[in-house]
Design a protein around this motif. Structure first.
Motif, short mmCIF file in Angstrom:
data_model
loop_
_atom_site.label_atom_id
_atom_site.label_comp_id
_atom_site.label_asym_id
_atom_site.label_seq_id
_atom_site.Cartn_x
_atom_site.Cartn_y
_atom_site.Cartn_z
N GLY A 1 0.79 -1.22 0.00
CA GLY A 1 0.00 0.00 0.00
C GLY A 1 0.82 1.28 0.00
O GLY A 1 0.29 2.37 -0.10
N ALA A 2 2.13 1.15 0.11
CA ALA A 2 3.00 2.34 0.12
C ALA A 2 3.24 2.82 -1.31
O ALA A 2 3.24 2.04 -2.26
N GLU A 3 3.44 4.11 -1.45
CA GLU A 3 3.72 4.69 -2.77
C GLU A 3 5.10 4.26 -3.26
O GLU A 3 5.31 4.08 -4.45
N THR A 4 6.04 4.11 -2.36
CA THR A 4 7.40 3.76 -2.72
C THR A 4 7.88 2.63 -1.81
O THR A 4 7.58 2.61 -0.63
N ASP A 5 8.61 1.69 -2.38
CA ASP A 5 9.15 0.61 -1.57
C ASP A 5 10.59 0.33 -1.99
O ASP A 5 11.07 0.82 -3.00
N THR A 6 11.26 -0.49 -1.19
CA THR A 6 12.67 -0.78 -1.40
C THR A 6 12.91 -1.47 -2.74
O THR A 6 13.83 -1.10 -3.47
N VAL A 7 12.12 -2.46 -3.06
CA VAL A 7 12.31 -3.22 -4.29
C VAL A 7 12.16 -2.31 -5.51
O VAL A 7 13.00 -2.33 -6.41
N ARG A 8 11.14 -1.49 -5.53
CA ARG A 8 10.96 -0.55 -6.66
C ARG A 8 12.07 0.49 -6.71
O ARG A 8 12.48 0.92 -7.78
N ALA A 9 12.55 0.91 -5.56
CA ALA A 9 13.65 1.89 -5.53
C ALA A 9 14.90 1.29 -6.15
O ALA A 9 15.60 1.95 -6.94
N LEU A 10 15.22 0.03 -5.84
CA LEU A 10 16.39 -0.62 -6.43
C LEU A 10 16.25 -0.75 -7.95
O LEU A 10 17.20 -0.49 -8.70
N GLU A 11 15.04 -1.11 -8.40
CA GLU A 11 14.81 -1.21 -9.84
C GLU A 11 14.93 0.15 -10.51
O GLU A 11 15.52 0.28 -11.60
N ALA A 12 14.40 1.19 -9.88
CA ALA A 12 14.48 2.54 -10.45
C ALA A 12 15.92 3.03 -10.51
O ALA A 12 16.33 3.64 -11.51
N LEU A 13 16.71 2.76 -9.48
CA LEU A 13 18.12 3.17 -9.49
C LEU A 13 18.87 2.51 -10.64
O LEU A 13 19.68 3.15 -11.32
N SER A 14 18.60 1.23 -10.88
CA SER A 14 19.23 0.56 -12.02
C SER A 14 18.83 1.21 -13.33
O SER A 14 19.68 1.44 -14.20
N ASP A 15 17.54 1.52 -13.48
CA ASP A 15 17.07 2.20 -14.69
C ASP A 15 17.76 3.54 -14.90
O ASP A 15 18.15 3.88 -16.01
N ILE A 16 17.89 4.30 -13.83
CA ILE A 16 18.47 5.65 -13.90
C ILE A 16 19.95 5.62 -14.23
O ILE A 16 20.44 6.42 -15.03
N LEU A 17 20.69 4.71 -13.62
CA LEU A 17 22.15 4.78 -13.65
C LEU A 17 22.83 3.91 -14.70
O LEU A 17 23.97 4.18 -15.06
N ASP A 18 22.16 2.86 -15.19
CA ASP A 18 22.79 2.03 -16.21
C ASP A 18 23.14 2.85 -17.44
O ASP A 18 22.32 3.60 -17.96
N SER A 19 24.37 2.72 -17.89
CA SER A 19 24.91 3.37 -19.10
C SER A 19 25.04 4.88 -18.99
O SER A 19 25.20 5.55 -20.00
N GLN A 20 24.96 5.44 -17.79
CA GLN A 20 25.13 6.88 -17.62
C GLN A 20 26.60 7.25 -17.61
O GLN A 20 27.46 6.46 -17.24
N GLN A 21 26.87 8.51 -17.98
CA GLN A 21 28.22 9.05 -17.98
C GLN A 21 28.40 9.98 -16.78
O GLN A 21 27.51 10.75 -16.47
N ALA A 22 29.56 9.88 -16.14
CA ALA A 22 29.90 10.79 -15.04
C ALA A 22 31.41 10.93 -14.99
O ALA A 22 32.11 9.96 -14.72
#
Length: 140
Positions: free
Chosen positions: A81-102
């Motif tokens: 019932g939460a808007e955000t959870d740990t599992v979704r946060a881990l998946e989102a971080l992978s989406d955001i950071l894969d193949s990024q340049q820094a």
């Protein structure tokens, strides 16, 4: 390079709407004193080390890789019932950071793992690796 890469990773996470309202910051100097005060969750970005190219007698030595650990703190492991959870946060971080340049590095996620649960706060780490070719003989 390390501080600039850390700042870039934080900027990428903060720019994503899925982490609006989260506490996103560099890993604290005294992690034992860190407590999750944010209602939505937290991501702490920590430098974990470098990997060096094999030394060659005629060439300057290069850094070939840089590693970070992102620690996710959240009170919800799965949706429940939460808007955000740990599992979704881990998946989102992978989406955001894969193949990024820094700072001359291309990053990819290597995996994640459970760290601990304490008083209803779940902690997981996401392993982030980068490839670079920084010369070691450059001035600081």
């Amino acid at each position: 390079m390390i501080n600039d890469a850390t700042d870039r990773i934080i900027d990428l996470i903060e720019a994503d709407a899925r982490f609006k309202g989260w506490d996103v910051r560099s890993f604290p100097d005294d992690p034992k004193r860190y407590t999750l005060a944010n209602k939505r969750g937290a991501v702490l970005v920590g430098y974990n080390g470098r990997r060096f190219a094999d030394p060659e007698s005629t060439e300057p030595r290069y850094v070939k890789g840089i590693d970070f650990r992102l620690t996710v703190f959240n009170r919800n492991l799965r949706n429940d019932g939460a808007e955000t959870d740990t599992v979704r946060a881990l998946e989102a971080l992978s989406d955001i950071l894969d193949s990024q340049q820094a700072e001359g590095c291309t990053f990819w996620t290597e995996g994640d793992e459970f760290v601990a649960e304490s008083e209803g706060v779940w902690m997981y780490q996401l392993r982030l690796a980068g490839r670079t070719h920084q010369r070691l003989d450059l001035p600081l």
